[in-house]
Design a protein around this motif. Structure first.
Motif, PDB file in Angstrom:
ATOM      1  N   LEU A   6       0.823  -1.218   0.000  1.00 38.07           N
ATOM      2  CA  LEU A   6       0.000   0.000   0.000  1.00 38.07           C
ATOM      3  C   LEU A   6       0.858   1.270   0.000  1.00 38.07           C
ATOM      4  O   LEU A   6       0.592   2.203  -0.770  1.00 38.07           O
ATOM      5  CB  LEU A   6      -0.919  -0.016   1.230  1.00 38.07           C
ATOM      6  CG  LEU A   6      -1.751   1.243   1.457  1.00 38.07           C
ATOM      7  CD1 LEU A   6      -2.721   1.496   0.309  1.00 38.07           C
ATOM      8  CD2 LEU A   6      -2.492   1.160   2.786  1.00 38.07           C
ATOM      9  N   PHE A   7       1.889   1.317   0.854  1.00 40.46           N
ATOM     10  CA  PHE A   7       2.659   2.566   0.950  1.00 40.46           C
ATOM     11  C   PHE A   7       3.580   2.758  -0.259  1.00 40.46           C
ATOM     12  O   PHE A   7       3.873   3.903  -0.620  1.00 40.46           O
ATOM     13  CB  PHE A   7       3.417   2.634   2.280  1.00 40.46           C
ATOM     14  CG  PHE A   7       2.522   2.945   3.469  1.00 40.46           C
ATOM     15  CD1 PHE A   7       1.159   3.173   3.306  1.00 40.46           C
ATOM     16  CD2 PHE A   7       3.056   3.021   4.745  1.00 40.46           C
ATOM     17  CE1 PHE A   7       0.331   3.473   4.398  1.00 40.46           C
ATOM     18  CE2 PHE A   7       2.238   3.330   5.844  1.00 40.46           C
ATOM     19  CZ  PHE A   7       0.875   3.547   5.673  1.00 40.46           C
ATOM     20  N   PHE A  29       2.464  11.957   3.950  1.00 39.85           N
ATOM     21  CA  PHE A  29       1.042  12.166   3.616  1.00 39.85           C
ATOM     22  C   PHE A  29       0.211  12.081   4.893  1.00 39.85           C
ATOM     23  O   PHE A  29       0.635  11.497   5.903  1.00 39.85           O
ATOM     24  CB  PHE A  29       0.581  11.115   2.602  1.00 39.85           C
ATOM     25  CG  PHE A  29       0.844   9.689   3.008  1.00 39.85           C
ATOM     26  CD1 PHE A  29       2.107   9.121   2.830  1.00 39.85           C
ATOM     27  CD2 PHE A  29      -0.156   8.914   3.607  1.00 39.85           C
ATOM     28  CE1 PHE A  29       2.359   7.802   3.228  1.00 39.85           C
ATOM     29  CE2 PHE A  29       0.085   7.605   4.001  1.00 39.85           C
ATOM     30  CZ  PHE A  29       1.353   7.047   3.807  1.00 39.85           C
ATOM     31  N   LYS A  30      -1.008  12.641   4.834  1.00 43.45           N
ATOM     32  CA  LYS A  30      -1.883  12.613   6.006  1.00 43.45           C
ATOM     33  C   LYS A  30      -2.419  11.214   6.241  1.00 43.45           C
ATOM     34  O   LYS A  30      -2.812  10.521   5.287  1.00 43.45           O
ATOM     35  CB  LYS A  30      -3.056  13.578   5.799  1.00 43.45           C
ATOM     36  CG  LYS A  30      -2.643  15.029   5.902  1.00 43.45           C
ATOM     37  CD  LYS A  30      -3.872  15.934   5.959  1.00 43.45           C
ATOM     38  CE  LYS A  30      -3.438  17.384   6.062  1.00 43.45           C
ATOM     39  NZ  LYS A  30      -4.579  18.318   6.006  1.00 43.45           N
ATOM     40  N   ASP A  31      -2.463  10.816   7.501  1.00 39.88           N
ATOM     41  CA  ASP A  31      -3.027   9.513   7.856  1.00 39.88           C
ATOM     42  C   ASP A  31      -4.539   9.534   7.613  1.00 39.88           C
ATOM     43  O   ASP A  31      -5.219  10.522   7.894  1.00 39.88           O
ATOM     44  CB  ASP A  31      -2.739   9.199   9.334  1.00 39.88           C
ATOM     45  CG  ASP A  31      -2.947   7.729   9.659  1.00 39.88           C
ATOM     46  OD1 ASP A  31      -1.952   7.036   9.928  1.00 39.88           O
ATOM     47  OD2 ASP A  31      -4.117   7.265   9.632  1.00 39.88           O
ATOM     48  N   ILE A  32      -5.052   8.430   7.091  1.00 37.17           N
ATOM     49  CA  ILE A  32      -6.472   8.326   6.759  1.00 37.17           C
ATOM     50  C   ILE A  32      -7.349   8.251   8.016  1.00 37.17           C
ATOM     51  O   ILE A  32      -8.544   8.549   7.969  1.00 37.17           O
ATOM     52  CB  ILE A  32      -6.693   7.084   5.848  1.00 37.17           C
ATOM     53  CG1 ILE A  32      -7.904   7.255   4.967  1.00 37.17           C
ATOM     54  CG2 ILE A  32      -6.749   5.795   6.649  1.00 37.17           C
ATOM     55  CD1 ILE A  32      -7.994   6.194   3.859  1.00 37.17           C
ATOM     56  N   ASN A  88       5.861   2.076  14.827  1.00 40.39           N
ATOM     57  CA  ASN A  88       5.387   0.785  15.336  1.00 40.39           C
ATOM     58  C   ASN A  88       6.105  -0.314  14.570  1.00 40.39           C
ATOM     59  O   ASN A  88       6.287  -0.219  13.360  1.00 40.39           O
ATOM     60  CB  ASN A  88       3.867   0.671  15.121  1.00 40.39           C
ATOM     61  CG  ASN A  88       3.095   1.714  15.916  1.00 40.39           C
ATOM     62  OD1 ASN A  88       3.472   2.054  17.032  1.00 40.39           O
ATOM     63  ND2 ASN A  88       2.015   2.224  15.332  1.00 40.39           N
ATOM     64  N   GLY A  94       2.292  -3.061  17.149  1.00 39.75           N
ATOM     65  CA  GLY A  94       1.100  -2.418  16.582  1.00 39.75           C
ATOM     66  C   GLY A  94       1.221  -2.035  15.121  1.00 39.75           C
ATOM     67  O   GLY A  94       0.439  -1.236  14.616  1.00 39.75           O
ATOM     68  N   THR A  96       0.658  -2.249  11.305  1.00 35.28           N
ATOM     69  CA  THR A  96      -0.375  -2.868  10.448  1.00 35.28           C
ATOM     70  C   THR A  96      -0.040  -2.756   8.967  1.00 35.28           C
ATOM     71  O   THR A  96      -0.587  -3.489   8.158  1.00 35.28           O
ATOM     72  CB  THR A  96      -1.764  -2.225  10.692  1.00 35.28           C
ATOM     73  OG1 THR A  96      -1.687  -0.824  10.420  1.00 35.28           O
ATOM     74  CG2 THR A  96      -2.233  -2.442  12.124  1.00 35.28           C
ATOM     75  N   VAL A  97       0.850  -1.829   8.615  1.00 39.50           N
ATOM     76  CA  VAL A  97       1.283  -1.711   7.213  1.00 39.50           C
ATOM     77  C   VAL A  97       2.786  -1.992   7.196  1.00 39.50           C
ATOM     78  O   VAL A  97       3.567  -1.297   7.868  1.00 39.50           O
ATOM     79  CB  VAL A  97       0.984  -0.312   6.633  1.00 39.50           C
ATOM     80  CG1 VAL A  97       1.513  -0.201   5.205  1.00 39.50           C
ATOM     81  CG2 VAL A  97      -0.524  -0.011   6.673  1.00 39.50           C
ATOM     82  N   HIS A 101       7.365   3.095   8.388  1.00 39.03           N
ATOM     83  CA  HIS A 101       6.799   4.449   8.396  1.00 39.03           C
ATOM     84  C   HIS A 101       6.889   5.032   9.798  1.00 39.03           C
ATOM     85  O   HIS A 101       6.903   4.308  10.790  1.00 39.03           O
ATOM     86  CB  HIS A 101       5.349   4.446   7.906  1.00 39.03           C
ATOM     87  CG  HIS A 101       4.471   3.475   8.634  1.00 39.03           C
ATOM     88  ND1 HIS A 101       4.432   2.135   8.323  1.00 39.03           N
ATOM     89  CD2 HIS A 101       3.606   3.649   9.662  1.00 39.03           C
ATOM     90  CE1 HIS A 101       3.577   1.520   9.129  1.00 39.03           C
ATOM     91  NE2 HIS A 101       3.067   2.411   9.954  1.00 39.03           N
ATOM     92  N   HIS A 103       5.039   7.833  12.303  1.00 34.54           N
ATOM     93  CA  HIS A 103       3.871   8.679  12.537  1.00 34.54           C
ATOM     94  C   HIS A 103       4.372   9.996  13.135  1.00 34.54           C
ATOM     95  O   HIS A 103       5.089   9.981  14.144  1.00 34.54           O
ATOM     96  CB  HIS A 103       2.933   8.032  13.566  1.00 34.54           C
ATOM     97  CG  HIS A 103       2.365   6.712  13.144  1.00 34.54           C
ATOM     98  ND1 HIS A 103       1.068   6.570  12.684  1.00 34.54           N
ATOM     99  CD2 HIS A 103       2.902   5.460  13.121  1.00 34.54           C
ATOM    100  CE1 HIS A 103       0.834   5.287  12.414  1.00 34.54           C
ATOM    101  NE2 HIS A 103       1.929   4.598  12.670  1.00 34.54           N
TER     102      HIS A 103
HETATM  103  P1  5GP Z   1       0.734   1.261  11.685  1.00 35.59           P
HETATM  104  O1  5GP Z   1      -0.494   0.736  12.382  1.00 35.59           O
HETATM  105  O2  5GP Z   1       1.281   0.245  10.715  1.00 35.59           O
HETATM  106  O3  5GP Z   1       1.778   1.831  12.573  1.00 35.59           O
HETATM  107  O4  5GP Z   1       0.240   2.517  10.841  1.00 35.59           O
HETATM  108  C1  5GP Z   1      -0.417   2.420   9.629  1.00 35.59           C
HETATM  109  C2  5GP Z   1      -1.159   3.721   9.454  1.00 35.59           C
HETATM  110  O5  5GP Z   1      -1.528   3.832   8.109  1.00 35.59           O
HETATM  111  C3  5GP Z   1      -2.452   3.794  10.280  1.00 35.59           C
HETATM  112  O6  5GP Z   1      -2.401   4.924  11.144  1.00 35.59           O
HETATM  113  C4  5GP Z   1      -3.552   3.915   9.240  1.00 35.59           C
HETATM  114  O7  5GP Z   1      -4.588   4.787   9.610  1.00 35.59           O
HETATM  115  C5  5GP Z   1      -2.794   4.442   8.023  1.00 35.59           C
HETATM  116  N1  5GP Z   1      -3.370   4.016   6.768  1.00 35.59           N
HETATM  117  C6  5GP Z   1      -3.771   2.756   6.436  1.00 35.59           C
HETATM  118  N2  5GP Z   1      -4.246   2.735   5.180  1.00 35.59           N
HETATM  119  C7  5GP Z   1      -4.134   4.014   4.703  1.00 35.59           C
HETATM  120  C8  5GP Z   1      -4.451   4.612   3.445  1.00 35.59           C
HETATM  121  O8  5GP Z   1      -4.937   3.977   2.502  1.00 35.59           O
HETATM  122  N3  5GP Z   1      -4.198   5.939   3.323  1.00 35.59           N
HETATM  123  C9  5GP Z   1      -3.672   6.678   4.340  1.00 35.59           C
HETATM  124  N4  5GP Z   1      -3.471   7.981   4.098  1.00 35.59           N
HETATM  125  N5  5GP Z   1      -3.336   6.140   5.525  1.00 35.59           N
HETATM  126  C10 5GP Z   1      -3.573   4.821   5.702  1.00 35.59           C
END
Ligand code: 5GP
Ligand code: ZN
Length: 115
Positions: A6-7, A29-32, A88, A94, A96-97, A101, A103
């Motif tokens: 995704l990223f 980019f802004k978090d969704i 993370n 925690g 998920t992607v 990255h 935050h």
């Molecule tokens: P993690 O949980 O891996 O540390 O952070 C993944 C972040 O990516 C989460 O805060 C989630 O809201 C964000 N995220 C997941 N899918 C998308 C997306 O399609 N677009 C954007 N802008 N952020 C996303």
């Protein structure tokens, strides 16, 4: 670029995002799903799965990301009194992607320890 990441797709513009910064090696980019008034995701364009797989050769790009975080924070008056940068890692951390990255969170007071 890793197919189906995704990223990687976001940094290539294949998946739309609200871009706040880009240079040769870094994209932000802004978090969704924002967890604070300002919530920005900063990534290297190079695919690295997480902090548990970084190599010595990634030293420069990981350093650049911290400088970018500081530069972005400077642009928001909401972060004048401070901000938080979080990476993370893995399921316990925690993550998920699975494209490394950071935050960048700001605009409110954060507690410690994190949840
Ligand atoms: P993690 O949980 O891996 O540390 O952070 C993944 C972040 O990516 C989460 O805060 C989630 O809201 C964000 N995220 C997941 N899918 C998308 C997306 O399609 N677009 C954007 N802008 N952020 C996303
Ligand atoms: Zn990727």
């Amino acid at each position: 670029m890793l197919k189906d990441c995704l990223f990687c797709k976001i940094s290539e513009g294949e998946v739309p995002s609200y871009k706040v910064y880009e240079d040769e090696k870094v994209f932000a980019f802004k978090d969704i799903n924002p967890q604070a008034p300002i919530h920005i995701i900063i990534i290297p364009k190079k695919h690295i799965s997480g902090l548990n797989t970084v190599r010595q050769e990634d030293e420069r790009i990981l350093g650049c990301i911290q400088i970018v975080a500081s530069k972005i924070a400077e642009q928001f008056h909401e972060m004048k009194r401070g901000f938080r940068v979080i990476a993370n890692c893995g399921s316990d951390g925690g993550q998920t992607v699975f494209h490394i990255h950071y935050h960048l969170l700001g605009g409110r007071v954060f507690g410690w320890p994190p949840g």
